[in-house]
Motif scaffolding. Structure first.
Motif, short mmCIF file in Angstrom:
data_model
loop_
_atom_site.label_atom_id
_atom_site.label_comp_id
_atom_site.label_asym_id
_atom_site.label_seq_id
_atom_site.Cartn_x
_atom_site.Cartn_y
_atom_site.Cartn_z
N VAL A 76 -9.84 -9.03 8.14
CA VAL A 76 -10.70 -9.79 7.13
C VAL A 76 -11.96 -10.75 7.76
O VAL A 76 -11.78 -10.52 8.88
N LYS A 77 -12.65 -10.87 7.07
CA LYS A 77 -13.76 -11.78 7.55
C LYS A 77 -13.01 -13.19 7.61
O LYS A 77 -12.31 -13.66 6.89
N SER A 78 -13.75 -14.03 8.65
CA SER A 78 -12.79 -15.43 8.84
C SER A 78 -13.06 -16.42 7.47
O SER A 78 -12.15 -17.14 7.24
N THR A 79 -13.93 -16.03 6.62
CA THR A 79 -13.88 -16.98 5.39
C THR A 79 -12.88 -16.50 4.35
O THR A 79 -12.81 -17.37 3.45
N ARG A 80 -12.03 -15.37 4.73
CA ARG A 80 -11.24 -15.11 3.74
C ARG A 80 -9.83 -14.98 4.55
O ARG A 80 -8.81 -14.77 4.05
N LEU A 81 -9.66 -15.80 5.73
CA LEU A 81 -8.60 -15.54 6.67
C LEU A 81 -7.33 -16.48 5.68
O LEU A 81 -6.32 -15.79 5.57
N GLU A 82 -7.58 -17.70 5.36
CA GLU A 82 -6.58 -18.20 4.64
C GLU A 82 -6.04 -17.80 3.57
O GLU A 82 -4.83 -17.75 3.18
N GLU A 83 -6.68 -16.77 2.81
CA GLU A 83 -6.44 -16.30 1.62
C GLU A 83 -5.48 -14.87 2.06
O GLU A 83 -4.60 -14.70 1.21
N GLY A 104 -14.63 -13.97 17.30
CA GLY A 104 -14.19 -15.41 17.50
C GLY A 104 -13.03 -15.63 18.26
O GLY A 104 -12.31 -14.80 18.98
N ILE A 105 -12.80 -16.84 18.18
CA ILE A 105 -11.82 -17.26 19.09
C ILE A 105 -10.51 -18.12 18.57
O ILE A 105 -9.73 -19.03 19.20
N SER A 106 -10.53 -18.18 17.31
CA SER A 106 -9.71 -19.03 16.56
C SER A 106 -8.70 -18.44 15.67
O SER A 106 -7.60 -19.18 15.29
N SER A 258 -21.89 -6.73 12.48
CA SER A 258 -21.42 -6.99 10.95
C SER A 258 -22.15 -8.00 10.32
O SER A 258 -22.46 -8.21 9.12
N MET A 259 -22.60 -9.14 11.10
CA MET A 259 -23.39 -10.28 10.51
C MET A 259 -24.68 -9.53 9.72
O MET A 259 -24.97 -10.10 8.59
N ARG A 260 -25.22 -8.76 10.17
CA ARG A 260 -26.60 -8.17 9.63
C ARG A 260 -26.24 -7.46 8.43
O ARG A 260 -26.81 -7.53 7.46
N GLN A 261 -25.01 -6.74 8.66
CA GLN A 261 -24.69 -5.99 7.22
C GLN A 261 -24.10 -7.03 6.00
O GLN A 261 -24.48 -6.72 4.96
N ASP A 262 -23.63 -8.19 6.62
CA ASP A 262 -23.40 -9.07 5.49
C ASP A 262 -24.65 -9.49 4.88
O ASP A 262 -24.98 -9.76 3.73
N GLY A 263 -25.82 -9.67 5.70
CA GLY A 263 -27.02 -10.11 5.29
C GLY A 263 -27.69 -9.08 4.18
O GLY A 263 -28.20 -9.61 3.08
N ILE A 264 -27.61 -7.95 4.79
CA ILE A 264 -28.04 -6.91 3.61
C ILE A 264 -27.42 -6.96 2.17
O ILE A 264 -27.88 -6.67 1.35
N GLU A 265 -25.83 -7.14 2.53
CA GLU A 265 -25.33 -7.21 1.10
C GLU A 265 -25.12 -8.62 0.42
O GLU A 265 -24.62 -8.84 -0.60
N LYS A 266 -25.98 -9.39 1.06
CA LYS A 266 -25.96 -10.82 0.55
C LYS A 266 -24.62 -11.67 0.55
O LYS A 266 -24.36 -12.33 -0.51
N ARG A 267 -23.81 -11.31 1.74
CA ARG A 267 -22.74 -12.15 1.69
C ARG A 267 -22.77 -13.06 2.67
O ARG A 267 -23.26 -12.99 3.54
N LYS A 268 -21.74 -14.21 2.17
CA LYS A 268 -21.87 -15.21 3.40
C LYS A 268 -21.39 -14.62 4.76
O LYS A 268 -20.23 -14.21 4.85
N SER A 269 -22.00 -15.29 5.76
CA SER A 269 -21.65 -14.56 7.24
C SER A 269 -20.71 -15.61 7.85
O SER A 269 -20.24 -16.48 7.03
N GLU A 270 -20.46 -15.18 9.04
CA GLU A 270 -19.55 -15.94 9.84
C GLU A 270 -20.15 -16.72 10.94
O GLU A 270 -19.58 -17.02 11.78
N VAL A 271 -21.26 -17.32 10.42
CA VAL A 271 -21.87 -18.39 11.08
C VAL A 271 -21.29 -19.32 11.43
O VAL A 271 -21.15 -19.96 12.78
N GLU A 272 -20.19 -19.96 10.81
CA GLU A 272 -19.45 -21.11 11.21
C GLU A 272 -18.46 -20.72 12.26
O GLU A 272 -18.22 -21.39 13.30
N LEU A 273 -18.11 -19.44 12.58
CA LEU A 273 -17.34 -18.83 13.63
C LEU A 273 -18.23 -18.62 14.72
O LEU A 273 -17.60 -18.81 15.97
N PHE A 274 -19.32 -18.37 14.87
CA PHE A 274 -20.28 -18.22 15.89
C PHE A 274 -20.90 -19.77 16.45
O PHE A 274 -20.58 -20.47 17.01
N SER A 275 -22.00 -19.85 15.75
CA SER A 275 -22.88 -20.95 16.25
C SER A 275 -22.10 -22.29 15.73
O SER A 275 -22.16 -23.32 16.53
N GLY A 276 -21.57 -22.14 14.79
CA GLY A 276 -20.77 -23.36 14.05
C GLY A 276 -19.70 -23.98 15.16
O GLY A 276 -19.54 -25.20 15.50
#
Length: 306
Positions: A76-83, A104-106, A258-276
């Motif tokens: 899954v995307k990191s934004t959905r891991l807890e779920e 990522g590394i977490s 995958s991040m660009r694909q998120d942008g095309i689909e207008k989904r929240k990306s994994e930016v917190e996983l990377f630069s965050g």
């Protein structure tokens, strides 16, 4: 610990890629995607394609209790891991092996906090150029899974042996890595540069394969990860950065991460996983990360328009 039953959490690009491969090699009855009843209903009403072929997947409800899976894959995307951790709970038993193909590394730490580190085999998904837009997945490079254990003990080694035997059986490309944490940081370095720079430039791999500002920005973001890896004991080197640039240059120029694909689909990306993550670790170690700070700002600005 022979692996005969596989359950996948997440039907994104990598979930479909591995789900299709395993189903082809093992049969539909041995491989299932797990999800809520509402999500399964939606999946059954859709037609999903993998390189133009219809995906005939098996689905099981997250509420189903029975024999646990031998292998659970979090895709899954990191934004959905807890779920996803909650979704998988009825499929995880004492003998279940767990791998994560998240960026990522977490993710391994988050999963082990819930289900125990004894079940976790560290994993890096690398080299694939899978693109999923809508329900259509395409790829020219399947890539490989790189697996290993952080510390040697008999039970973990047996799990790793069993996992590698399984990959051999189903003919999945893989590498057994001695220093898996170092490898995970190397892949993190790659993702931090490639994913974010292609997204902010609204481009493809071609955007970063030739000299120019996007490529220089990508390398700058990657070098900030190299610096942090020294403080974190992972010790990624400049040579490895150059090796990963060679991988980038070998990818299909018309495909995208995958991040660009998120942008095309207008989904929240994994930016917190990377630069965050880079920004937070930079603060911990009192170092600067101006390239990642700029990328973080630009990606947040893009996402604010969704």
């Amino acid at each position: 610990m022979e692996i005969k039953k596989v359950v996948i959490v997440g039907r994104g690009a990598l979930g479909i890629l591995f789900g299709y491969h395993f189903t082809e090699k093992m049969g539909k009855s041995a491989v299932s995607f797990i999800a809520s009843d509402d999500r399964i209903k939606k999946y059954n009403q859709e037609v999903s394609l993998c390189n133009g072929k219809v995906c005939d997947f098996s689905y099981i409800s997250e509420d189903l209790k029975g024999e646990p899976a031998d292998l659970v894959i979090f895709a899954v995307k990191s934004t959905r891991l807890e779920e996803a951790l909650e979704t998988a709970k009825n499929q995880i038993g004492d003998n279940t092996t767990i791998i994560s193909v998240l960026n990522g590394i977490s993710s391994e730490k988050i999963i082990s906090d819930r289900y125990g580190k004894e079940r976790i085999i560290h994993c890096v998904a690398q080299g694939m150029d899978a693109v999923k837009l809508g329900n259509d997945l395409s790829y020219s490079k399947m890539g490989e899974l790189i697996v290993g254990i952080q510390s040697e003990d008999k039970q973990k080694r047996e799990r790793l042996d069993s996992l590698c035997d399984f990959f051999e059986k189903v003919q999945l490309p893989y590498t057994r890595e001695k220093d898996i944490i170092h490898r995970m940081w190397s892949k993190f370095m790659l993702n931090v540069g490639v994913n974010q720079v292609v997204m902010v430039n609204e481009g493809t791999y071609k955007t970063i394969q030739s000299p120019g500002e996007p490529r220089y920005m990508m390398i700058g973001a990657m070098r900030e990860v190299v610096k942090l890896s020294e403080y974190e004991g992972a010790n990624v080197t400049e040579k490895e950065l150059q090796d990963y640039l060679s991988i980038v240059d070998s990818l299909d120029p018309e495909n995208m991460p995958s991040m660009r694909q998120d942008g095309i689909e207008k989904r929240k990306s994994e930016v917190e996983l990377f630069s965050g993550t880079v920004i937070n670790l930079s603060k911990e170690h009192s170092v600067e990360s101006p390239v990642n700070e700029l990328l973080y700002k630009k990606i947040k600005e893009i996402e604010s328009t969704y």
